[in-house]
Scaffold this motif. Structure first.
Motif, mmCIF file in Angstrom:
data_model
loop_
_atom_site.group_PDB
_atom_site.id
_atom_site.type_symbol
_atom_site.label_atom_id
_atom_site.label_comp_id
_atom_site.label_asym_id
_atom_site.label_seq_id
_atom_site.Cartn_x
_atom_site.Cartn_y
_atom_site.Cartn_z
ATOM 1 N N CYS A 117 -50.108 -19.519 18.659
ATOM 2 C CA CYS A 117 -48.589 -19.621 18.832
ATOM 3 C C CYS A 117 -48.389 -19.519 20.398
ATOM 4 C CB CYS A 117 -48.001 -18.486 18.278
ATOM 5 S SG CYS A 117 -47.175 -18.911 16.510
ATOM 6 N N ILE A 169 -43.360 -27.225 16.689
ATOM 7 C CA ILE A 169 -42.199 -26.392 17.130
ATOM 8 C C ILE A 169 -41.076 -27.167 17.868
ATOM 9 C CG2 ILE A 169 -41.811 -24.790 19.235
ATOM 10 C CD1 ILE A 169 -44.807 -23.475 18.569
ATOM 11 N N LEU A 222 -40.576 -17.247 16.925
ATOM 12 C CA LEU A 222 -41.970 -17.666 16.200
ATOM 13 C C LEU A 222 -42.318 -16.296 15.598
ATOM 14 C CD1 LEU A 222 -43.412 -19.890 18.988
ATOM 15 C CD2 LEU A 222 -42.963 -20.496 16.704
#
Length: 379
Positions: free
Chosen positions: A103, A84, A92
């Motif tokens: 995540c 990321i 995302l």
């Protein structure tokens, strides 16, 4: 950043990029977004469909989200965090509960909106904690079916975080065509009097091909000229071939294997049959409807949103070959009803499963999230 600014989207998938409903969605959404000026990255294990994705300008990043121990989870979280920070996405987009959880763990302190898409939740136990987890891990949750949406909001997911956007069917790829004569002639045993039942599905337990073969055994007694074409491959292929031989159906069942020319195969079918014991919003059935075929399907998951019983097809209970056979005999021996169902199938695809609406609504949602306007934007 304005609402019209391009977004940088990072999808996170659990399974390899091969055949499957989620992967089919990505093959439509990703290139569409790239064409409209956005950047799209998909992190998932490699698979045999990647070339189609990459031709559309989507960047694939090999990434495995599977973990079994706390130590493996921490390692996976660190790798995703590093990814990321390297890509710097503006949104995302995990495509499962597992990837949503990861995540959240990797990016909960970063100012990046997380939009989870729920395609299906096959295990009832997972549904019990999915609402709680998605409340915590996601800023918004997109459902492809009303069935899954209702199930999770009933189990505690905040409705204000949710929206339903049914995945669309590309009617420039799937549409009614004349029977492929070359393909027809290549399959032994077909004649102008044949009534063709067909299925396009992975040969795996949840698709219940064994029930379909048992039903077809009974259909043959009433419609001797009937034939069955199975398109797809999978772990049950050998056992299904053995079952076909045991039932004496070998001359009347054609295993076509994995195919890319799906529309051409569907053009041979008189009726599309799906005997699944579990489904979400079955794409193969909707593609067959777009090709003008009536559907017989089991009443599981969101199949009722696809097949309107008595109008675009017939619904039967799962795990019941006798009732499946009865429905197959009914439609197989009634060309007029099949013709009537064809027009209703095409209308349903146009109104409910429009590709353009699906693409535009997903793009609008990611734009809002990317520009910080997600709050209060969901219906």
């Amino acid at each position: 950043m304005t609402e019209q600014s391009p977004f940088r989207l990072l999808y996170l998938l659990t399974e390899p990029f091969g055949t499957g409903g989620v992967q089919s969605d990505m093959k439509s959404l990703g290139p569409h977004f790239v064409k409209n000026g956005h950047e799209v990255f998909i992190a998932c294990p490699t698979g045999d469909q990647l070339e189609l994705l990459q031709k559309g300008g989507v960047v694939h990043i090999p990434f495995d989200v599977h973990f079994k121990t706390p130590g493996q989870f921490q390692e996976c979280k660190k790798r995703l965090r590093d990814l990321i920070q390297t890509i710097r996405p503006t949104v995302l987009a995990p495509q499962s509960i597992r990837s949503s959880w990861l995540c959240h763990a990797a990016a909960k302190d970063l100012p990046i909106p997380r939009i989870t898409t729920i395609h299906n939740i096959h295990t009832p136990f997972n549904s019990l904690w999915a609402g709680f987890l998605l409340n915590k891990c996601s800023d918004a949750v997109v459902f492809e079916s009303e069935h899954e949406h209702h199930r999770l909001t009933k189990l505690g997911l905040d409705p204000k975080k949710t929206t339903v956007i049914p995945s669309g069917i590309d009617t420039t790829t799937f549409y009614p065509i004349e029977r492929s004569q070359a393909l027809w002639k290549s399959i032994p045993g077909l004649s102008e009097h044949s009534v063709i039942f067909g299925c396009v599905a992975r040969l795996s337990p949840e698709k219940a091909h064994s029930d379909l073969l048992k039903a077809f055994f009974e259909v043959r007694k009433e419609i001797p000229e009937s034939r069955l074409i199975l398109v797809g491959d999978g772990p049950l292929k050998d056992s299904l071939i053995h079952q076909t031989k045991s039932l004496g159906l070998e001359p009347f069942v054609h295993f076509a294997g994995q195919q890319s020319a799906i529309r051409e195969y569907v053009s041979l079918f008189d009726v599309f049959v799906l005997a699944s014991t579990r489904e979400s919003l079955p794409r193969a059935a909707r593609e067959a409807m777009a090709c003008g075929k009536p559907i017989i399907a089991t009443r599981v998951g969101a199949t009722r949103e696809v097949v309107h019983h008595g109008k675009s097809g017939l619904l039967v209970p799962p795990g019941n070959p006798a009732k499946l056979a009865k429905a197959m005999i009914s439609l197989g021996s009634d060309p007029k009803t099949r013709e009537d169902m064809t027009s209703l199938s095409l209308e349903l695809i146009r109104k409910r499963f429009s590709l353009d609406i699906w693409l535009s609504e997903n793009e609008a949602l990611y734009k809002k999230a990317s520009s910080g306007n997600l709050a209060g934007s969901l219906p």
